[in-house]
Design an enzyme around this catalytic site. Structure first.
Site, mmCIF file in Angstrom:
data_model
loop_
_atom_site.group_PDB
_atom_site.id
_atom_site.type_symbol
_atom_site.label_atom_id
_atom_site.label_comp_id
_atom_site.label_asym_id
_atom_site.label_seq_id
_atom_site.Cartn_x
_atom_site.Cartn_y
_atom_site.Cartn_z
ATOM 1 N N TYR A 44 0.913 -1.251 0.030
ATOM 2 C CA TYR A 44 -0.032 -0.066 -0.174
ATOM 3 C C TYR A 44 0.828 1.291 -0.054
ATOM 4 C CZ TYR A 44 -3.534 -3.390 1.443
ATOM 5 O OH TYR A 44 -4.765 -4.267 1.550
ATOM 6 N N PRO A 190 -15.620 -5.310 2.440
ATOM 7 C CA PRO A 190 -16.807 -5.794 3.317
ATOM 8 C C PRO A 190 -18.026 -4.932 2.832
ATOM 9 C CG PRO A 190 -15.561 -4.321 4.592
ATOM 10 C CD PRO A 190 -14.505 -4.702 3.377
ATOM 11 N N GLY A 194 -18.200 0.202 -1.992
ATOM 12 C CA GLY A 194 -19.569 1.267 -1.618
ATOM 13 C C GLY A 194 -20.645 1.055 -2.359
#
Length: 267
Positions: A44, A190, A194
């Protein structure tokens, strides 16, 4: 509720975020709101998310667990390539220790199994790091039941991080395996990038009944689904972070859970 720290980076999960002070404040807010598990990875940024967490939170409060990952290389902004050579995994663990300012990593996860490297060599590198005290616990990411079972003959696996949400339940068998074996299950994406926030169906109906948002209901569904579940929604917005964390207090009735379960059946 955990916190996914991937978005403490720039566009494309590359480099620094546009507003560094705001990103640092976001990491601090997560802890202030009671988050005790933060998920990050060497890829990341690459490295940026780990550096931002250390800048924001070091020295870390008691009880905070930071899980990081290695095994996904970033040769360019648009490339994510599995790389599981033992020497690379060991190097990345050392770099994560340096960036996070730690002597031992709480949780070190194999980001992807590299099909070009014998799995025993990849698991062996993790076992060696654990034996040396560089990592406390070992996790795997995006694995099948067969891969998980094979790994457990070589290493002690405490967590699995697979893509999973109310509307994306391809890995239901992996979750069920983790439930039987007492392994933490950490769903990534999860809230399906969106998409759940735009739902106008059953999810929206349950949200209206509870006076909550559809995002909160989808996160509450995950927590209701399994005691082994640790969602890690990520965001760059303080408002969304507060919304996500508050979802941990939302209680679905069995009837509401069943209605959602039926509307989004597992594959």
């Amino acid at each position: 509720m955990g916190f996914g720290a991937m978005r403490l980076t720039g566009p494309g999960v590359w480099g620094l975020p546009a507003d560094v002070p705001a990103a640092l404040d976001l990491a601090r807010l997560a802890v202030e709101l009671g988050v005790t598990f933060i998920d990050t990875a060497d890829s990341y940024g690459p490295g940026t998310s780990e550096e931002m967490l250390a800048e924001a939170l070091y020295p870390y409060p008691d009880g905070l667990v930071i899980g990081t990952k290695a095994g996904q290389s970033r040769p360019s902004r648009d490339e994510w390539l599995p790389l599981g050579r033992p020497e690379y995994l060991r190097q990345q663990a050392e770099l994560s220790l340096r960036r996070l300012r730690l002597e031992s990593l709480d949780l070190f996860q194999l980001h992807r199994i590299d099909p070009q490297v014998p799995v025993a060599e990849q698991f062996g590198a993790l076992a060696q790091l654990q034996k040396e005290g560089k990592i406390r616990h070992i996790g795997l990411s995006q694995v099948s039941v067969a891969e998980l079972e094979a790994a457990r003959t070589e290493i002690d696996v405490v967590s699995v991080q697979n893509r999973y949400s109310l509307s994306d339940r391809v890995d239901e068998d992996v979750l069920e395996y983790c439930e039987r074996e007492g392994i933490a299950f950490v769903p990534w994406l999860p809230i399906a990038r969106g998409e759940h926030s735009r739902d106008r169906g059953v999810l929206a109906g349950v949200a209206a009944e509870l006076g909550a948002t559809t995002t909160q209901v989808s996160l509450a569904w995950l927590l209701h689904r399994s005691p082994m579940m640790i969602p890690i929604p990520g965001t760059s917005s303080a408002g969304h972070l507060r919304e996500n964390v508050a979802a941990a207090e939302l209680v679905l009735t069995d009837e509401q859970f069943a209605r959602l379960d039926a509307a989004y059946p597992a594959s």
